[in-house]
Scaffold this active site. Structure first.
Site, PDB file in Angstrom:
ATOM      1  N   ASN A 179       0.864  -1.182   0.000  1.00 29.91           N
ATOM      2  CA  ASN A 179       0.000   0.000   0.000  1.00 29.91           C
ATOM      3  C   ASN A 179       0.903   1.236   0.000  1.00 29.91           C
ATOM      4  OD1 ASN A 179       0.818   0.536   2.690  1.00 29.91           O
ATOM      5  ND2 ASN A 179      -0.948  -0.530   3.556  1.00 29.91           N
ATOM      6  N   ASP A 244      -5.551  -7.753   1.035  1.00 26.32           N
ATOM      7  CA  ASP A 244      -5.468  -9.155   0.633  1.00 26.32           C
ATOM      8  C   ASP A 244      -6.473  -9.450  -0.479  1.00 26.32           C
ATOM      9  OD1 ASP A 244      -3.583  -9.511   2.666  1.00 26.32           O
ATOM     10  OD2 ASP A 244      -5.105 -10.131   4.117  1.00 26.32           O
TER      11      ASP A 244
END
Length: 312
Positions: A179, A244
């Site tokens: 991220n 995920d």
């Protein structure tokens, strides 16, 4: 757990060195999780053939049945009878910010797993995700030695890993997935610039929360950048496992032969479904709804190209 307030309002900047807080929460739920299991679950639901690799405790039997029922091959999982399976205990506030603690348990034994133990299996791509840092470094090294394409996904462990470990994990990866905050930490800890990272990996995928996804790929001697927006949300319930879920959708698409843009779009679709659901594996798959949301977010061409890959 959920804290009905804002963490930011409880922090006194001048006294952070003496912080001692207890948050009275109004909800407690227990969900199935773990980055590897979440990604494998998503791949299974999307009709791929994921092989879950990791170390678990004697308490894994019920979880194994759940994963196998959703298309996950658990035959490579190492069961350690004397410890518990790893656990993440997390509190989320009204701003969707999180404070959590992680118990490693059996995860600390994951270094006992080697690529050789997977010999004879038809493995197309290895995702080296968040587990024991030494095991992550070892597995990426084994992938390089074996010429096996792999994904470097330090995830939460980037906070614990040091620069040399991260450099060893990332070097030679087909995909580097982080991220935006983790991406900053990768650069800070490795000392690598963005251009130097691009020399180490084929494709960098950085998720940007509500701002979508940024992809940087090598095309010959040139770097090509691509930005993909999110699928509009119907509500924000729980951010746990959203990253995920993106990985599951993205990897299902790329291993299914779709280009990077379409892969990111499918990743964003699965991610938003997890965001709208409490728990990382409680989201429901409906092909018609998925196609409609893809069409609304990215247009009819995107839905038409992604559609043939999607299971009923």
């Amino acid at each position: 757990m959920h804290f009905p307030g804002r963490f930011a309002e409880q922090l006194v900047e001048e006294h952070l060195d003496r912080i001692s807080l207890s948050f009275l929460v109004d909800d407690l739920t227990v969900h199935k999780g773990g980055s590897g299991a979440n990604i494998a679950f998503g791949l299974g639901v999307l009709g791929r053939s994921p092989l879950l690799v990791g170390a678990v405790g004697a308490d894994f039997a019920e979880y194994r049945k759940w994963l196998e029922a959703h298309g996950v091959d658990c035959s490579a999982v190492l069961v350690c009878e004397d410890v518990h399976t790893a656990r993440f205990v997390c509190t989320t506030d009204d701003d969707m910010r999180q404070i959590g603690s992680f118990y490693s348990g059996a995860m600390a034994r994951s270094g006992q797993i080697t690529l050789e133990s997977l010999s004879g299996r038809d493995v197309e791509l290895v995702l080296v995700g968040a587990t024991d840092p030494d095991a992550m470094v070892s597995m990426s090294g084994q992938c390089r030695e074996a010429g096996m394409p792999f994904v470097a996904d330090a995830s939460q462990q980037v906070a614990r890993m040091h620069g040399p470990e991260i450099r060893s994990l990332v070097r030679g990866a087909r995909f580097l997935m982080t991220n935006d905050y983790e991406w900053e930490l990768v650069q800070q800890k490795t000392g690598w610039t963005e251009a130097q990272v691009a020399e180490q990996v084929e494709i960098r995928i950085t998720t940007l929360g509500e701002h979508g996804v940024h992809i940087v790929a090598r095309d010959g001697g040139e770097l090509v950048e691509l930005k993909v927006g999110v699928v509009p949300e119907t509500g924000r319930v729980d951010p746990t496992g959203v990253g995920d879920a993106f990985r599951a959708g993205f990897l299902a698409a790329t291993t299914g032969g779709l280009p990077l843009e379409r892969a990111a779009q499918l990743g964003c679709l699965v991610a938003v479904q997890v965001l709208e659901t409490e728990g990382a594996q409680e989201w429901k798959w409906d092909r018609d709804t998925a196609l409609e949301r893809l069409r609304d977010a990215y247009g009819p061409d995107a839905a038409a190209e992604i559609g043939p890959l999607l299971p009923g």
